[in-house]
Design a protein around this motif. Structure first.
Motif, PDB file in Angstrom:
ATOM      1  N   SER A  96       0.831  -1.208   0.000  1.00 38.78           N
ATOM      2  CA  SER A  96       0.000   0.000   0.000  1.00 38.78           C
ATOM      3  C   SER A  96       0.861   1.251   0.000  1.00 38.78           C
ATOM      4  N   LYS A  97       1.950   1.238   0.801  1.00 39.95           N
ATOM      5  CA  LYS A  97       2.849   2.391   0.831  1.00 39.95           C
ATOM      6  C   LYS A  97       3.499   2.604  -0.532  1.00 39.95           C
ATOM      7  N   ASP A  98       3.940   1.506  -1.159  1.00 37.83           N
ATOM      8  CA  ASP A  98       4.552   1.598  -2.488  1.00 37.83           C
ATOM      9  C   ASP A  98       3.547   2.159  -3.503  1.00 37.83           C
ATOM     10  N   LEU A  99       2.331   1.642  -3.463  1.00 41.66           N
ATOM     11  CA  LEU A  99       1.300   2.125  -4.393  1.00 41.66           C
ATOM     12  C   LEU A  99       0.997   3.602  -4.149  1.00 41.66           C
ATOM     13  N   ALA A 100       0.904   3.988  -2.893  1.00 46.47           N
ATOM     14  CA  ALA A 100       0.613   5.387  -2.564  1.00 46.47           C
ATOM     15  C   ALA A 100       1.764   6.290  -3.024  1.00 46.47           C
ATOM     16  N   ALA A 101       3.002   5.845  -2.837  1.00 47.98           N
ATOM     17  CA  ALA A 101       4.151   6.641  -3.271  1.00 47.98           C
ATOM     18  C   ALA A 101       4.165   6.785  -4.791  1.00 47.98           C
ATOM     19  N   LYS A 102       3.905   5.662  -5.493  1.00 51.33           N
ATOM     20  CA  LYS A 102       3.867   5.710  -6.968  1.00 51.33           C
ATOM     21  C   LYS A 102       2.727   6.605  -7.449  1.00 51.33           C
ATOM     22  N   GLY A 158       1.362   9.065  -5.811  1.00 52.08           N
ATOM     23  CA  GLY A 158       1.725  10.457  -5.503  1.00 52.08           C
ATOM     24  C   GLY A 158       2.716  11.017  -6.508  1.00 52.08           C
ATOM     25  N   ALA A 159       3.706  10.215  -6.879  1.00 47.74           N
ATOM     26  CA  ALA A 159       4.695  10.655  -7.868  1.00 47.74           C
ATOM     27  C   ALA A 159       4.034  10.891  -9.219  1.00 47.74           C
ATOM     28  N   LYS A 160       3.137   9.990  -9.591  1.00 43.12           N
ATOM     29  CA  LYS A 160       2.434  10.121 -10.867  1.00 43.12           C
ATOM     30  C   LYS A 160       1.553  11.376 -10.862  1.00 43.12           C
ATOM     31  N   ALA A 161       0.854  11.607  -9.765  1.00 37.91           N
ATOM     32  CA  ALA A 161      -0.009  12.788  -9.649  1.00 37.91           C
ATOM     33  C   ALA A 161       0.832  14.064  -9.715  1.00 37.91           C
ATOM     34  N   GLN A 162       1.985  14.048  -9.063  1.00 36.51           N
ATOM     35  CA  GLN A 162       2.871  15.212  -9.095  1.00 36.51           C
ATOM     36  C   GLN A 162       3.377  15.448 -10.521  1.00 36.51           C
ATOM     37  N   ASP A 163       3.730  14.355 -11.204  1.00 35.55           N
ATOM     38  CA  ASP A 163       4.196  14.467 -12.596  1.00 35.55           C
ATOM     39  C   ASP A 163       3.100  15.050 -13.480  1.00 35.55           C
ATOM     40  N   TRP A 164       1.876  14.566 -13.329  1.00 29.55           N
ATOM     41  CA  TRP A 164       0.756  15.100 -14.097  1.00 29.55           C
ATOM     42  C   TRP A 164       0.517  16.571 -13.770  1.00 29.55           C
ATOM     43  N   GLY A 165       0.622  16.887 -12.501  1.00 31.65           N
ATOM     44  CA  GLY A 165       0.431  18.281 -12.082  1.00 31.65           C
ATOM     45  C   GLY A 165       1.477  19.188 -12.703  1.00 31.65           C
ATOM     46  N   GLU A 166       2.731  18.741 -12.712  1.00 37.11           N
ATOM     47  CA  GLU A 166       3.794  19.544 -13.314  1.00 37.11           C
ATOM     48  C   GLU A 166       3.589  19.695 -14.817  1.00 37.11           C
ATOM     49  N   LYS A 167       3.189  18.593 -15.476  1.00 38.64           N
ATOM     50  CA  LYS A 167       2.925  18.662 -16.921  1.00 38.64           C
ATOM     51  C   LYS A 167       1.752  19.598 -17.211  1.00 38.64           C
ATOM     52  N   GLY A 168       0.715  19.516 -16.388  1.00 38.47           N
ATOM     53  CA  GLY A 168      -0.437  20.409 -16.563  1.00 38.47           C
ATOM     54  C   GLY A 168      -0.054  21.858 -16.347  1.00 38.47           C
ATOM     55  N   TYR A 169       0.777  22.111 -15.351  1.00 42.11           N
ATOM     56  CA  TYR A 169       1.252  23.473 -15.083  1.00 42.11           C
ATOM     57  C   TYR A 169       2.068  23.996 -16.257  1.00 42.11           C
TER      58      TYR A 169
END
Length: 128
Positions: free
Chosen positions: A18-24, A26-37
């Protein structure tokens, strides 16, 4: 291995996964957020440049219209000068060398050149 130990081990594995999935995630969401920005930033820059270009073309168009109006006024002054010479001064001819006529024609040439320059600039902006 006791049942409780086995259950604890399975729960620990579940927590770890669960921690690994949450970290992945979160990283994916951050990447999408940066790309969207970045995409939003690029879009805003392009939109700003387009708006500025449209504004500058609008200014050029307005200047051309004002210069064309000035040509009409100068043409009217030329006609008034001719009328003044023929009717009020009872002259039989006027020429391009008549002082008032020469001044008006020089001003007309200058304004027409300014119109041509603005039209060329406007045309070059439309091509880009």
């Amino acid at each position: 291995m006791a049942f409780s130990d086995r259950m604890k081990e399975l729960l620990d594995q579940g927590v770890s996964i669960s921690k690994d999935l949450a970290a992945k995630a979160g990283a994916k969401a951050q990447d999408w957020g940066e790309k969207g920005y970045q995409a939003s930033k690029e879009f805003a820059a392009k939109a700003g440049a387009k708006a500025q270009d449209l504004g500058e073309r609008g200014v050029l168009t307005l200047e051309i219209k004002q210069l064309e109006s000035q040509v009409k006024k100068l043409t009217g002054r030329l006609g008034a000068e001719a009328y003044h010479a023929f009717v009020e001064e009872d002259r039989k001819t006027i020429s391009i060398d008549t002082l008032a006529v020469k001044a008006i024609l020089a001003e007309l040439a200058s304004v027409k050149e300014a119109i041509e320059n603005r039209e060329a600039e406007l045309q070059s902006r439309k091509v880009n």
